[in-house]
Design an enzyme around this catalytic site. Structure first.
Site, short mmCIF file in Angstrom:
data_model
loop_
_atom_site.label_atom_id
_atom_site.label_comp_id
_atom_site.label_asym_id
_atom_site.label_seq_id
_atom_site.Cartn_x
_atom_site.Cartn_y
_atom_site.Cartn_z
N HIS A 71 0.81 -1.22 0.00
CA HIS A 71 0.00 0.00 0.00
C HIS A 71 0.85 1.27 0.00
O HIS A 71 1.88 1.36 0.65
CB HIS A 71 -1.00 -0.01 1.16
CG HIS A 71 -0.43 0.07 2.53
ND1 HIS A 71 -0.20 1.27 3.18
CD2 HIS A 71 -0.07 -0.90 3.41
CE1 HIS A 71 0.28 1.03 4.40
NE2 HIS A 71 0.37 -0.26 4.56
N ASP A 188 6.29 1.80 6.79
CA ASP A 188 4.98 1.18 6.59
C ASP A 188 4.18 2.06 5.65
O ASP A 188 3.64 3.09 6.07
CB ASP A 188 4.30 1.04 7.96
CG ASP A 188 2.91 0.46 7.91
OD1 ASP A 188 2.50 -0.04 6.85
OD2 ASP A 188 2.21 0.51 8.95
N GLU A 222 -5.27 1.43 2.80
CA GLU A 222 -5.00 0.33 3.72
C GLU A 222 -5.07 0.76 5.17
O GLU A 222 -5.57 0.01 6.03
CB GLU A 222 -3.61 -0.26 3.44
CG GLU A 222 -3.32 -1.58 4.17
CD GLU A 222 -2.81 -1.41 5.59
OE1 GLU A 222 -2.82 -2.39 6.36
OE2 GLU A 222 -2.38 -0.29 5.94
N GLU A 223 -4.59 1.95 5.48
CA GLU A 223 -4.51 2.38 6.88
C GLU A 223 -5.88 2.57 7.53
O GLU A 223 -5.98 2.68 8.75
CB GLU A 223 -3.69 3.67 7.00
CG GLU A 223 -2.21 3.53 6.63
CD GLU A 223 -1.41 2.67 7.60
OE1 GLU A 223 -1.99 2.19 8.60
OE2 GLU A 223 -0.21 2.48 7.37
N ASP A 242 3.61 -6.21 3.56
CA ASP A 242 3.41 -5.18 4.56
C ASP A 242 4.41 -5.43 5.68
O ASP A 242 5.10 -6.46 5.70
CB ASP A 242 1.97 -5.22 5.09
CG ASP A 242 1.46 -3.87 5.55
OD1 ASP A 242 2.28 -3.07 6.04
OD2 ASP A 242 0.25 -3.62 5.45
N HIS A 322 4.15 2.85 13.33
CA HIS A 322 3.24 3.99 13.43
C HIS A 322 3.83 5.15 14.22
O HIS A 322 3.09 5.99 14.75
CB HIS A 322 1.89 3.57 14.02
CG HIS A 322 1.01 2.88 13.02
ND1 HIS A 322 -0.35 2.86 13.10
CD2 HIS A 322 1.32 2.18 11.89
CE1 HIS A 322 -0.86 2.18 12.08
NE2 HIS A 322 0.15 1.75 11.33
#
Length: 347
Positions: A71, A188, A222-223, A242, A322
């Site tokens: 993504h 990410d 995606e998130e 991922d 994150h």
């Protein structure tokens, strides 16, 4: 079989992709970059109505189609409101770790494409002023953005063209150390995107085709759990590339590729996962097999949406997900090797 991945190319690709903002739903800047890299290898990009970018690679056998997804969207924010004093309040796009954003430079993109910088802070931003400066919980109700502009009222901010819903993204601070550690926001999942192009370069340089027709898919949602909900109907297998996770329950580390056996919602396909493990061995990858608790992928979303696919997932293990994230070029290389082994269907 060992695959020689061009790590210098992958690192340059990663730096450019990370340096191109693409918070959830904001595709205008990053999709042309994907087109540029596809064009380097004689490939074209097509899009669906969700602006997902696809690269279709002809296989030795085109009777079957498999898909590899990584993504493009990253965590971000939108303008929630403009306070009377000209500060912005936000809503998050994805699972932000707000303490990691305190004091960070952020950028606001208006619908007309104007960009303004600012500083993200807690509303109790100074220990010299606020009794709860150290104790107030950092969340989307307590964080503010103070623009780097001479504005002090809502009307002055609106005069800049800033409106509710405008996109916000933070600085990334990309760097690669002499020892090969890569530190940045948004590894990410942009490290996986770069690994996909590392695979594509390897195939092109060596005159190879995938075993089956292969779609590379780069979604934008995606998130928030929507990236993989649509899968082209011809796809029989969907492997999401991922991040892997690092923690007490996990065998993965920053040098390895983590193969996900189960995420927060579902086990991944047993036969496909077993094949990925075997391919990792044959490709000489340092790898781990883990299950991830607070985690999902586009392949997970595809299954939840009812797509009739076998689903798998793997990727470079990342420290500090994150937030400011870190992995090693070894992990990205091992991920690119496993993507290569998968599309060549090494058994």
């Amino acid at each position: 079989m060992e695959y020689k991945i061009d790590n210098e190319f992958v690192l340059k690709c990663l730096e450019e992709i990370i340096g191109t903002p693409s918070p959830v739903s904001y595709y205008e800047e990053i999709n042309p970059v994907i087109e540029k890299y596809a064009g380097m290898f004689g490939q074209k990009v097509t899009y669906d109505r969700k602006h997902t970018a696809y690269i279709a690679i002809e296989g030795e056998d085109n009777s079957k189609t498999v898909m590899v997804g990584a993504h493009l969207d990253t965590l971000g924010m939108v303008v929630r409101r403009i306070d009377d004093n000209g500060c912005l309040r936000i809503r998050q796009l994805g699972g932000l770790n707000f303490p990691s954003l305190e004091g960070e430079t952020v950028h606001v993109v208006t619908r007309e494409g104007k960009k303004y910088s600012g500083i993200m802070a807690c509303q109790s931003h100074s220990v010299h002023v606020f009794d709860d400066a150290k104790t107030l919980e950092r969340n989307e109700n307590t964080m503010i953005i103070s623009l780097d502009e001479d504005v002090h009222t809502r009307d002055e901010v609106r005069a800049l063209g800033i409106r509710h819903g405008d996109i916000i993204y933070p600085e990334t601070h990309f760097q690669c150390t002499e020892k090969g550690f890569v530190k940045s926001r948004f590894l990410d999942d942009k490290a996986a995107v770069a690994a996909c192009f590392g695979m594509l370069k390897y195939l092109t340089d060596n005159g190879l085709k995938p075993k089956y027709r292969t779609l590379l898919a780069f979604p934008h949602f995606e998130e928030i759990g929507l990236g993989g909900t649509y899968v082209p109907p011809e796809v029989e297998e969907f492997v999401a590339v991922d991040i892997g996770l690092i923690g007490p329950d996990y065998d993965g580390d920053e040098h390895s590729v983590s193969i996900c056996r189960k995420d927060a919602a579902t086990p991944y396909d047993r036969a496909l996962t077993n094949r990925l493990i075997d391919q990792a061995k044959k490709a000489g990858c340092k790898y781990a097999v883990d299950i991830f608790y607070r985690y999902g992928t586009d392949a997970n979303a595809a299954l939840k949406a009812g797509n009739n696919v076998a689903a798998g997932a793997f990727g470079m293990a990342v420290f500090g997900s994150h937030a400011m994230e870190r992995c090693h070029m070894d992990g990205i290389e091992n991920t690119a090797k496993l993507i290569t082994a998968y599309v060549l269907d090494i058994r």
